[in-house]
Design an enzyme around this catalytic site. Structure first.
Site, PDB file in Angstrom:
ATOM      1  N   CYS A  40      -2.903  -7.104  -2.740  1.00  0.00           N
ATOM      2  CA  CYS A  40      -2.286  -5.935  -3.206  1.00  0.00           C
ATOM      3  C   CYS A  40      -2.914  -5.332  -4.534  1.00  0.00           C
ATOM      4  CB  CYS A  40      -0.811  -6.123  -3.679  1.00  0.00           C
ATOM      5  SG  CYS A  40       0.115  -6.999  -2.253  1.00  0.00           S
ATOM      6  N   HIS A  84       1.610  -0.552  -7.359  1.00  0.00           N
ATOM      7  CA  HIS A  84       1.756  -1.139  -6.043  1.00  0.00           C
ATOM      8  C   HIS A  84       3.040  -0.915  -5.569  1.00  0.00           C
ATOM      9  CE1 HIS A  84       1.335  -3.774  -2.708  1.00  0.00           C
ATOM     10  NE2 HIS A  84       2.017  -4.690  -3.380  1.00  0.00           N
ATOM     11  N   ASN A 140       5.245  -2.372   2.513  1.00  0.00           N
ATOM     12  CA  ASN A 140       3.925  -2.871   1.532  1.00  0.00           C
ATOM     13  C   ASN A 140       2.788  -2.945   2.507  1.00  0.00           C
ATOM     14  OD1 ASN A 140       2.513  -4.104  -0.047  1.00  0.00           O
ATOM     15  ND2 ASN A 140       3.895  -5.881  -0.352  1.00  0.00           N
TER      16      ASN A 140
END
Ligand code: UT7
Length: 350
Positions: A127, A277, A307
């Protein structure tokens, strides 16, 4: 002096929208069954994560295919021909195959492999990949090593999730997508021009809290897979200690955000947008509260895409740019956190 400038940005998500109600019926090939295969529901997912839907690729689509579409859009936005790219940095945790990395496939699909023979770096910071990649690109450009860098974050998660109640804590979170930027040098003495700040960090003691062990070399040859026996297939799927990751994510993203401001002397009056993020809307709301970020400056897209790991930052910027919110020249502060643990922050003009 030479500063790094974002010349263009683009993103791409596959057409298939998978809503929370549908995901409970999906089998390993993403085909909806009449029976409920995963005990989960829309209310739980929305309340705990903010996610309403995510995108899934069609069977046979590779991560480099998503990256290709995002890259084409970023190149068009920059007005840069693919042949001008002299370096590719590809951030992903879901490469097309184990090796070679996906960068060379992207280079080939762009049609520039034999023409440019440009170097292709694959980076594996999950990430945090976009901020890590931006730091690399910034250093390359400032030192004059490369002049037209294509930085891509892309993921196909849908093929490696555990579509069962056992895997629900991770499975409902992830989606497929890609984001890309083109970067180049600019002569400027303004410290607030282009890429203003990057910082990358890691703490390997957190490596066991979010991982996928499919290529664990202690197993020969790599995995013992029995499609009939799900219990023995744990190595096929990502695992996460969600609470531990959550707490650390809030802490590091808050601290990294505050450090970025302290290191640059900037305040929220100078910065147009906070682009964190996209792992969990609750994480981002807590970070915004702790770091005293004006709510109207926080941009999220987890509601629409889930995500998408290395893709979330450029995807979120591009989403809100297309919606008319983010404008060329706006100053973005981005903070990321993910598996490793890895994290970082960057301040840059779009
Ligand atoms: O991108 C990389 C970084 N990743 C992150 O930052 C993610 C960080 N972690 C999180 O976002 C959260 O921990 C999760 C969203 C993954 C989980 O939320 P939580 O509030 O920490 O829930 P939990 O894991 O403590 O689970 C609470 C309950 C459990 O049931 P019991 O034991 O209380 O009966 C779980 O089994 O919720 C259950 N549960 C679910 N129920 C319905 C877990 N996943 C699901 C689900 N649907 N999908």
């Amino acid at each position: 002096m030479i500063r790094t400038q974002l010349l263009g940005i683009g993103s791409y998500v596959p057409d298939r929208v998978v809503k929370n109600d549908e995901i409970r019926h999906l089998n390993d090939r993403h085909v909806a069954q009449e029976a409920v295969l995963t005990e989960t529901d829309d209310a739980w997912i929305q309340q705990r994560t903010g996610i309403k839907e995510r995108r899934y690729v069609a069977e046979g689509t590779y991560t480099s295919d998503l990256a290709l579409e995002a890259s084409r859009r970023a190149l068009a936005d920059a007005g840069v021909a693919a042949e001008e790219i002299d370096c590719i940095i590809f951030a992903t945790l879901s490469p097309d195959i184990h090796f070679p990395g996906s960068g060379v496939y992207l280079q080939r699909k762009l049609g520039i492999a034999d023409k440019t023979q440009c170097p292709c770096f694959d980076i594996r910071q999950q990430c945090s990949g976009f901020v890590y990649g931006l730091q690399m690109a910034d250093a390359f450009i400032k030192t004059g090593t490369y002049r037209r860098i294509l930085l891509v974050g892309a993921e196909v998660h849908s093929h490696s999730l555990d579509y069962s109640t056992r895997g629900r804590d991770v499975m409902v979170l992830f989606g497929d997508g890609a984001g890309a930027v083109v970067l180049g040098p600019k002569e400027s003495d303004d410290p607030r021009d282009g890429v203003v700040y990057t910082r990358a960090a890691a703490d390997g003691t957190g490596a066991e809290y979010l991982y996928l062990k499919v290529f664990d070399i202690s197993k020969a040859p790599y995995l013992q897979y029995d499609p009939k026996d799900r219990e023995h297939n744990q190595m096929m799927y990502p695992h996460m200690d969600g609470k531990r990751v959550y707490v650390r994510a809030v802490r590091e993203m808050n601290l990294a955000t505050q450090k970025a401001l302290a290191d640059t002397g900037l305040t929220w009056a100078d910065i147009d947008w906070f682009v964190p993020h996209q792992a969990n809307l609750r994480i981002n709301e807590q970070v915004a509260q702790l770091a005293q970020i004006p709510p109207e400056k926080c941009l999220n897209t987890i509601q629409f895409y889930g995500n998408t790991t290395a893709a979330t930052v450029p995807l979120t910027i591009d989403h809100w740019r297309q919606a008319g919110k983010v404008k060329k020249g706006d100053l973005v502060l981005s903070t990321v956190f993910g598996s490793g643990f890895t994290w970082g922050a960057a301040i840059f003009r779009v």
